[in-house]
Write an enzyme that holds these catalytic residues in place. Sequence first.
Site, PDB file in Angstrom:
ATOM      1  CB  THR A   1      -0.928   0.001   1.226  1.00 23.83           C
ATOM      2  OG1 THR A   1      -1.847  -1.086   1.092  1.00 23.83           O
ATOM      3  CG2 THR A   1      -1.709   1.302   1.323  1.00 23.83           C
TER       4      THR A   1
ATOM      5  CG  HIS B   1      -6.089  -7.976   1.432  1.00 23.91           C
ATOM      6  ND1 HIS B   1      -5.688  -8.822   2.437  1.00 23.91           N
ATOM      7  CD2 HIS B   1      -5.371  -6.830   1.612  1.00 23.91           C
ATOM      8  CE1 HIS B   1      -4.779  -8.217   3.182  1.00 23.91           C
ATOM      9  NE2 HIS B   1      -4.562  -7.012   2.701  1.00 23.91           N
TER      10      HIS B   1
ATOM     11  CG  ASN C   1      -2.459  -8.735   6.369  1.00 19.75           C
ATOM     12  OD1 ASN C   1      -2.352  -8.844   5.153  1.00 19.75           O
ATOM     13  ND2 ASN C   1      -1.587  -9.290   7.193  1.00 19.75           N
TER      14      ASN C   1
ATOM     15  CE1 TYR D   1      -6.899  -3.239   6.720  1.00 15.89           C
ATOM     16  CE2 TYR D   1      -5.451  -4.807   5.625  1.00 15.89           C
ATOM     17  CZ  TYR D   1      -5.639  -3.608   6.286  1.00 15.89           C
ATOM     18  OH  TYR D   1      -4.565  -2.766   6.513  1.00 15.89           O
TER      19      TYR D   1
ATOM     20  CG  ASN E   1      -5.858  -3.266  12.303  1.00 17.86           C
ATOM     21  OD1 ASN E   1      -5.511  -2.504  13.195  1.00 17.86           O
ATOM     22  ND2 ASN E   1      -5.734  -2.964  11.031  1.00 17.86           N
TER      23      ASN E   1
END
Length: 350
Positions: free
Chosen positions: A27, A177, A180, A182, A237
């Site tokens: 990113t 994705h 991580n 998300y 996260n």
Amino acid sequence: MTENLFEPYALNNSINLNNKILMAPLTRCMADDELIPTQAMVEYYARRAEAGLIISEATIIRPDGQGYPNTPGLFTQAQIDGWQKVTAAVHQNGGKIFAQLWHTGRVAHPHFYSDNDNAPVLAPSAIGVEGSVPRMRELTYKTPKAVTISEIKSLIDDYAQSAENAIKAGFDGVEIHGANGYLIDQFLHHDSNHREDEYGGNNENMARFALEVVDAITARIGKDRTALRITPGAYFNMAGDSRDRQVFDYLLPELEKRDLAFLHIGIFDDSMEFDYLGGRASSYVRANYSKTLVGVGSYTAEAASSAINENKFDLIAIGRPFIANPDYVAKVRNREELVSYSDEMLTTLV
């Protein structure tokens, strides 16, 4: 010795890679304010086309998936047109590129997609994360709302449409994705999924959203062009839970049946160990998944070469060294010294 990194690799009957080095998704927040890829991004990706496969920076599937500034999208015609310039440049330089498809879930922020600061943030359950948005510390995270069944179906359709858009934009395939912390990963972990309907409460239900996204995309663009990134070991996260392993014990055989282009382990440092996985996430996945596996996580070329020789994974994804070294593949092949990565490089395309 790293010679095995430069051997060609057939992902499947449709896609052949020139070498076993992938450029990991990175990113960079360099799209314009309409989330359209810029000319700087065209040049950035073109310079790295010697990788066997580039996986693009995470690219959002719809406006409410945005959680970081200036991350590109794949849901408007202008964005598709912008990505066409990127993929054409990569192909002209002899490379291949997959789009990584992304919805940040509870890590999204209304600042990016609504004039109303109280606009809903979508997640499996109404459980938020602490802290603030990277690069925009004044924005603190909101408590999300639990998505309804109809909203889940809409999200699945939007994942599939973004995959179709990626192919229209000239990508060779997509990586979903699912890692991580998300949206898809949020369905897969007990820390973030407290649902009691068909998308939560047991292993099969918790894996359902991920598998339905995979199935919708493969139905749209084919399994040969579809890959998935996962993180069985929660660490970003997300808090880990010993029950998470059972979810992935169910998920991995289901993914094996689907014969995807590859499965990619998303972790920043593969030396991390997780008690409930019995050690490293990569070792756990390899023990439960026999098809093409991509390793990642602060590997040197030498360590990656050894791991491939030992069948720990089939391909290696390299991240930050590719930021500092656009010619990473040539440098490793020629045994040249690599430029060291620095945090300042995050703020510019090099």
